[in-house]
Design an enzyme around this catalytic site. Structure first.
Site, PDB file in Angstrom:
ATOM      1  N   SER A   1      -3.670   3.225   4.625  1.00  0.00           N
ATOM      2  CA  SER A   1      -2.836   3.643   5.745  1.00  0.00           C
ATOM      3  C   SER A   1      -3.586   4.574   6.702  1.00  0.00           C
ATOM      4  O   SER A   1      -4.675   4.241   7.163  1.00  0.00           O
ATOM      5  CB  SER A   1      -1.583   4.312   5.174  1.00  0.00           C
ATOM      6  OG  SER A   1      -0.598   4.430   6.147  1.00  0.00           O
TER       7      SER A   1
ATOM      8  N   ASP B   1       4.475  -6.203   5.858  1.00  0.00           N
ATOM      9  CA  ASP B   1       4.305  -4.748   5.836  1.00  0.00           C
ATOM     10  C   ASP B   1       5.077  -4.163   7.015  1.00  0.00           C
ATOM     11  O   ASP B   1       4.756  -4.438   8.167  1.00  0.00           O
ATOM     12  CB  ASP B   1       2.811  -4.398   5.932  1.00  0.00           C
ATOM     13  CG  ASP B   1       2.551  -2.896   5.834  1.00  0.00           C
ATOM     14  OD1 ASP B   1       3.500  -2.098   6.037  1.00  0.00           O
ATOM     15  OD2 ASP B   1       1.393  -2.513   5.576  1.00  0.00           O
TER      16      ASP B   1
ATOM     17  N   HIS C   1       4.051  -1.700   2.140  1.00  0.00           N
ATOM     18  CA  HIS C   1       2.921  -1.015   2.759  1.00  0.00           C
ATOM     19  C   HIS C   1       1.881  -0.581   1.721  1.00  0.00           C
ATOM     20  O   HIS C   1       0.804  -0.135   2.082  1.00  0.00           O
ATOM     21  CB  HIS C   1       3.461   0.205   3.526  1.00  0.00           C
ATOM     22  CG  HIS C   1       2.432   0.896   4.356  1.00  0.00           C
ATOM     23  ND1 HIS C   1       1.570   0.231   5.202  1.00  0.00           N
ATOM     24  CD2 HIS C   1       2.129   2.217   4.497  1.00  0.00           C
ATOM     25  CE1 HIS C   1       0.781   1.110   5.814  1.00  0.00           C
ATOM     26  NE2 HIS C   1       1.097   2.323   5.402  1.00  0.00           N
TER      27      HIS C   1
END
Lengths: 265, 398
Positions: free
Chosen positions: A96, A218, A246
């Site tokens: 991320s 996602d 995610h």
């Protein structure tokens, strides 16, 4: 120096191999999120895990609001840690927001890093002209409100533990087992820095070999965003996993490990 | 008693919403209360909706980044506040508890979640949050004000110190002035009455030779008077002059000059004057003061030498505790410190029935030394000699 650094970023080192795999967690969690992945690499790699300052069991007092007002601050920490541990040819694995943090580090000190593995990266979460990030600024406000309303119990109960966990061992124990709990004020600041960042221009400066692991579904970093990242990093490869969410390294660890191993062969 | 609980009925009526979802989020079962809370029919939810479909975009970020990882790591999560979206688009606040169900191999099968409507409590909570925010702001403001107050206090105590210093200065000045007035009147009374007598004698006398002699006496007294006045004025000047300029003073050079000035007195007295300034050869100090201090001390030693032995006078410097000391020793008459110690450095105190005593020298020397931040002490024994120890100033201040 090294001791301070290890405390500051709660640095964990596993194994003794000469090859190094360095994991950086994303927003909202800490190094615990890698526990399904690391056992599969610990025989061939020296594993380095950190908590970004302000997250997990990092030294909260080291959270300098000016320094960490951009992702650059965290990128500098990673460089400092690599230097202090004499790490070279590091394979970075980042989830991320940390995908952008390690990208910044690799742009600054390309010689340190051999490969980058980005899981669910996004260079910008907010929509822009001819760019789909998935969110508006209003959505980020809403996230901040959600953060606020879910820290009601935290701030009063946990704050004394952070400051002095000798007095109340039962709270310390609770903190020990509570994952992804961060100081609300810092969490809110880090959320703003993360979700309002724009690192699209940095992708083009990145020359390091990069693998992008993308969940097919996602909600945070969509397939479209993953493709944008792939298109903008010159030496990159995109792998789309048949997974939802995610955090494929948690929800689909086997597929993630397979993609990593294929890339590292 | 035997109660037959109908679990199917219990499932649909127990007082909170419930749903069960697959690892990918798809809801595969829910109770009626959940459907009632969200206003959906069973057909619209089961197999079609996901947990996150009831969340806003901002909440989805929280779900993906915090809720899901925490649930995955601990297997359970409690009391998370979301706002669930109803079919018609309105939203209501809920608390969610979720627990992961795994098979024997650890593989996740599904997630049970219960949903409490907290609409009433939420209003109260928002008020609390608002109050907390206000309290925080107030506390920040107080901290700022506190800081300002502390700074003010610091400033005030600094000013107070300055005032006290100033006060001390004024007090000293006052003391000096009254001292001066006292001495001045004393010093001037004798010559003035002397003059008066001489004037009367002059008037009464008719002999020209006597008149000329008397007039020359008057002239002498006037000269002395003038000298005394000048010295008094000089001493006051020194006390008023706190911010003196520091020069690079070489002891040997200044002392040589002093010897030159007192050349005749030294020759007359046959005094043996020696010096050794090796330990501290130089100092940053007002040159005029140094000249005056050396001149006063040396002329004192010559003046109050013992008549029955060769006067030996020695000047030297020393460094003790980072301070430069000037030490002057003689083997002269000495002073009875028990008797005169307390008024030794007063203006116009003389301790010797000596024709040249004027009582200004030591007073002036002390004033000069103290004006630069130093101090002077004396050791003496009658008919053995005297040693003056002068701490000129801290060595660091050079």
């Amino acid at each position: 120096m090294l001791e301070t650094l290890i405390k500051q970023n709660n640095v964990t080192i596993l194994g003794n191999s000469s090859k190094v795999m360095f994991f950086v967690h994303g927003y909202g969690c800490d190094q615990n999120m890698w526990r399904f992945i690391t056992p599969h690499f610990k025989d061939t790699y020296k594993i380095v895990l950190i908590d970004l300052v302000g997250c997990g069991k990092s030294d909260e007092n080291a959270y300098d609001y000016d320094k960490y007002n951009s992702l650059e601050g965290h990128a500098d920490d990673i460089i400092t840690i690599c230097d202090a541990l004499n790490l070279e040819d590091v394979c970075m694995v980042a989830h991320s927001v940390s995908a952008m943090i390690v990208a910044l580090a690799a742009v600054k000190r390309p010689a340190l890093f051999k490969k980058l593995i980005m899981i669910g990266p996004s260079p910008r979460y907010i929509n822009d002209v001819a760019y789909f990030g998935g969110f508006s600024e209003k959505d980020i406000e809403e996230l901040l409100e959600t953060l606020d309303s879910n820290y009601l119990g935290w701030s009063s109960a946990m704050a004394p533990v952070i400051m002095d966990n000798l007095d109340r061992p039962e709270l310390a124990a609770e903190l020990e087992t509570s994952f992804c709990q961060n100081n609300p004020e810092i969490a809110s600041h880090f959320a703003k820095v993360t979700f309002l960042a724009d690192n699209r221009n940095d992708l083009k400066k990145l020359a390091t070999d990069t693998l992008i692991i993308q969940s097919k579904k996602d909600a945070i970093a969509s397939l479209e965003v993953g493709q944008f990242v792939h298109k903008n990093i010159e030496n990159s490869k995109l792998v789309v996993l048949e997974s939802t969410g995610h955090c494929p390294h948690m929800s689909a660890p086997n597929k993630t490990i397979e993609a990593m191993k294929n890339y590292l062969l | 008693m035997d109660y037959n609980i109908d679990y199917k009925e219990f499932y649909d009526t127990f007082p909170s919403g419930y749903f069960c979802s697959l690892p990918n989020g798809t809801i595969i079962d829910s109770n009626k209360i959940f459907l009632k809370l969200t206003n959906y029919s069973r057909e619209e939810v089961i197999g079609k909706k996901k947990f996150t479909d009831f969340l806003s975009l901002g909440e989805k970020i929280y779900f993906e980044n915090v809720f899901a990882p925490a649930l995955k790591l601990s297997g359970t999560i409690e009391e998370v506040n979301f706002n669930f979206t109803k079919k018609e688009g309105t939203r209501f606040p809920v608390l969610v508890n979720s627990v992961e169900i795994k098979d024997l191999s650890g593989k996740q099968l599904y997630t049970h979640s219960i949903v409490f409507n907290i609409a009433q409590r939420k209003k109260y909570e928002q008020e609390l949050l608002k109050s907390k925010k206000n309290a925080n702001e107030l506390s920040n403001k107080l901290t700022t004000v506190n800081k300002e107050l502390r700074n003010h206090t610091k400033l005030i105590s600094k000013q107070k110190l300055q005032l006290e210093e100033f006060n001390q200065h004024l007090e000293n000045k006052n003391k000096q002035l009254s001292n001066f007035a006292h001495i001045a009147s004393h010093n001037l009374r004798a010559p003035v009455s002397n003059l008066t007598i001489l004037k009367d004698l002059y008037k009464e006398n008719t002999d020209a030779k006597d008149k000329a002699m008397l007039f020359s006496k008057v002239e002498m007294v006037i000269d002395r008077l003038n000298e005394t006045l000048n010295e008094l004025i000089d001493s006051i000047k020194i006390q008023g002059n706190k911010d003196v300029v520091h020069d690079a003073v070489i002891f040997d050079t200044v002392f040589a000059k002093t010897l030159e000035i007192l050349d005749i007195q030294i020759l007359d007295s046959k005094a043996v004057v020696t010096s050794n300034f090796c330990e501290a050869p130089n100092i940053a100090y007002p040159k005029l003061y140094m000249e005056s201090i050396l001149l006063n001390l040396l002329s004192n030693s010559i003046r109050y030498r013992a008549p029955d032995r060769v006067a030996q006078i020695h000047f030297r410097t020393e460094i003790i505790n980072n301070e430069i000391l000037l030490i002057a020793t003689d083997n002269g008459l000495g002073i009875d410190l028990k008797k005169y110690g307390h008024k030794l450095f007063g203006l116009n105190n003389t301790f010797h029935r000596h024709p040249d005593s004027k009582g200004v020298g030591l007073f002036m020397t002390k004033a000069q030394i103290e004006a630069v931040g130093g101090s002077i002490t004396i050791e003496s024994e009658v008919d053995k000699g005297t040693t003056f120890k002068i701490i000129l100033k801290k060595k660091n201040n050079d």
